[in-house]
Design a protein around this motif. Structure first.
Motif, mmCIF file in Angstrom:
data_model
loop_
_atom_site.group_PDB
_atom_site.id
_atom_site.type_symbol
_atom_site.label_atom_id
_atom_site.label_comp_id
_atom_site.label_asym_id
_atom_site.label_seq_id
_atom_site.Cartn_x
_atom_site.Cartn_y
_atom_site.Cartn_z
ATOM 1 N N UNK A 1 14.090 28.489 12.926
ATOM 2 C CA UNK A 1 13.747 28.176 14.098
ATOM 3 C C UNK A 1 12.011 27.851 14.096
ATOM 4 N N UNK A 2 11.597 26.875 14.811
ATOM 5 C CA UNK A 2 10.360 26.287 14.769
ATOM 6 C C UNK A 2 9.879 26.197 16.401
ATOM 7 N N UNK A 3 9.003 27.187 17.074
ATOM 8 C CA UNK A 3 8.898 26.865 18.352
ATOM 9 C C UNK A 3 8.134 25.623 18.549
ATOM 10 N N UNK A 4 8.148 25.192 20.021
ATOM 11 C CA UNK A 4 7.652 24.091 20.648
ATOM 12 C C UNK A 4 5.906 24.165 20.149
ATOM 13 N N UNK A 5 5.389 22.961 19.881
ATOM 14 C CA UNK A 5 3.873 22.983 19.493
ATOM 15 C C UNK A 5 3.450 23.508 18.273
ATOM 16 N N UNK A 6 4.537 24.118 17.565
ATOM 17 C CA UNK A 6 4.060 24.501 16.256
ATOM 18 C C UNK A 6 4.046 23.547 15.082
ATOM 19 N N UNK A 7 4.719 22.277 15.208
ATOM 20 C CA UNK A 7 4.973 21.308 14.198
ATOM 21 C C UNK A 7 4.165 19.989 14.711
ATOM 22 N N UNK A 8 3.985 19.054 13.862
ATOM 23 C CA UNK A 8 3.619 17.845 14.327
ATOM 24 C C UNK A 8 4.039 16.599 13.379
ATOM 25 N N UNK A 9 4.227 15.568 13.817
ATOM 26 C CA UNK A 9 4.512 14.211 12.904
ATOM 27 C C UNK A 9 3.166 14.004 12.220
ATOM 28 N N UNK A 10 3.090 13.545 10.997
ATOM 29 C CA UNK A 10 2.041 13.361 10.042
ATOM 30 C C UNK A 10 2.163 12.190 9.400
ATOM 31 N N UNK A 11 1.123 11.649 9.138
ATOM 32 C CA UNK A 11 0.884 10.570 7.869
ATOM 33 C C UNK A 11 -0.470 10.855 7.043
ATOM 34 N N UNK B 1 0.720 -1.180 -0.102
ATOM 35 C CA UNK B 1 0.190 -0.020 -0.065
ATOM 36 C C UNK B 1 0.928 1.440 0.210
ATOM 37 N N UNK B 2 0.587 2.355 -0.639
ATOM 38 C CA UNK B 2 1.106 3.533 -0.803
ATOM 39 C C UNK B 2 0.664 4.495 0.430
ATOM 40 N N UNK B 3 1.703 5.079 0.942
ATOM 41 C CA UNK B 3 1.254 6.203 1.903
ATOM 42 C C UNK B 3 1.894 7.401 1.292
ATOM 43 N N UNK B 4 1.324 8.292 0.683
ATOM 44 C CA UNK B 4 2.187 9.427 -0.181
ATOM 45 C C UNK B 4 2.946 10.338 0.695
ATOM 46 N N UNK B 5 2.560 10.374 2.079
ATOM 47 C CA UNK B 5 3.419 11.092 2.787
ATOM 48 C C UNK B 5 3.381 11.020 4.161
ATOM 49 N N UNK B 6 4.595 10.777 4.742
ATOM 50 C CA UNK B 6 5.045 10.674 6.125
ATOM 51 C C UNK B 6 5.981 11.705 6.470
ATOM 52 N N UNK B 7 6.168 12.308 7.433
ATOM 53 C CA UNK B 7 6.926 13.459 7.999
ATOM 54 C C UNK B 7 6.239 14.309 9.066
ATOM 55 N N UNK B 8 6.782 15.416 8.738
ATOM 56 C CA UNK B 8 6.367 16.679 9.982
ATOM 57 C C UNK B 8 6.044 17.917 9.280
ATOM 58 N N UNK B 9 5.037 18.485 9.598
ATOM 59 C CA UNK B 9 4.421 19.874 9.185
ATOM 60 C C UNK B 9 3.741 20.637 10.346
ATOM 61 N N UNK B 10 3.444 21.615 9.826
ATOM 62 C CA UNK B 10 2.763 22.697 10.673
ATOM 63 C C UNK B 10 1.341 22.259 11.317
ATOM 64 N N UNK B 11 1.115 22.846 12.482
ATOM 65 C CA UNK B 11 -0.240 22.377 12.882
ATOM 66 C C UNK B 11 -1.293 23.268 12.277
ATOM 67 N N UNK B 12 -1.218 24.309 11.765
ATOM 68 C CA UNK B 12 -2.114 25.251 11.220
ATOM 69 C C UNK B 12 -1.773 25.665 9.931
ATOM 70 N N UNK B 13 -2.913 26.123 9.082
ATOM 71 C CA UNK B 13 -2.683 26.516 7.779
ATOM 72 C C UNK B 13 -1.710 27.392 7.774
ATOM 73 N N UNK B 14 -0.713 27.353 6.869
ATOM 74 C CA UNK B 14 -0.625 26.817 5.543
ATOM 75 C C UNK B 14 -0.119 25.355 5.546
ATOM 76 N N UNK B 15 0.058 24.897 6.919
ATOM 77 C CA UNK B 15 0.573 23.325 7.249
ATOM 78 C C UNK B 15 1.928 23.263 6.660
ATOM 79 N N UNK B 16 2.909 24.172 6.678
ATOM 80 C CA UNK B 16 4.188 24.193 6.379
ATOM 81 C C UNK B 16 4.952 23.045 6.674
#
Length: 201
Positions: free
Chosen positions: A160-170, A120-135
């Protein structure tokens, strides 16, 4: 040969998943200095603290001895999304990340309803922003099987990225499918670390 980080992550997840009373009762749990050192690099709370979002999905917690800690989240996607990110899972990154830091996201994944040899293909795993534009901090696609395995995404922070501004995502809506999510680790190797030393998929 398994990358040594894979071994340390499995050991570290087992240690972190132990309930506090078991750790305090009797002799201390045996653990390697190397797995301790790896866990000190975590900028998230390693484990299965996944939040699943989006339509056409159901998520439930299960016990599974196939992963460190024995706990997983099963996500059943009942319809393919218009976008792969229409259904996804995220886990918070609590600590700050500095520009130039080398970051590794590692997560246990499997698709339990596949037959032997199917993927199965998972097109994205990684880390991005918690709010739009989900950097996007870092990410890549992976191909998974019915068996548990650690999958990786890595890169360098550009600011620099503050704590709580990013998340691991799939992102999980590429197909109608069932995906099991095991423990996730986000590790910060700091400045001047060669990303080529990190494990690859």
């Amino acid at each position: 040969m398994r990358h040594r980080l894979t071994i340390f992550l499995a050991a570290g997840a087992t240690i972190l998943a132990m309930p506090a009373p078991a750790q305090q009762a009797g002799a201390p749990a045996a653990k390697s200095a190397s797995s301790d050192d790896i866990m000190k690099k975590a900028v998230n709370q390693p484990g299965t603290n996944w939040q699943v979002y989006g339509p056409n999905q159901k998520a439930k917690a299960l016990n599974d001895t196939g992963v460190p800690g024995g706990q997983v989240i099963r996500v059943t996607v009942s319809a393919k999304g218009t976008n792969a990110w229409d259904v996804g899972s995220s886990s918070p990154i609590q600590k700050p990340i500095a520009a130039g830091d080398t970051i590794l996201v590692a997560m246990y994944l499997r698709a339990p309803e596949l037959k032997d040899g199917e993927t199965a293909s998972i097109p994205y795993i990684g880390a991005n922003g918690v709010a739009a534009p989900y950097e996007n901090l870092l990410g890549n696609g992976v191909t998974i099987s019915r068996d548990w395995k650690l999958y990786y995404a890595s890169g360098k922070a550009t600011k620099d990225l503050p704590g709580g501004s990013m998340r691991a995502t799939a992102h999980l809506a590429a197909n109608k499918q069932v995906i099991d999510l095991g423990p996730v680790f986000v590790l910060d190797f700091g400045q001047n670390y060669d990303p080529a030393k990190l494990p690859k998929n």
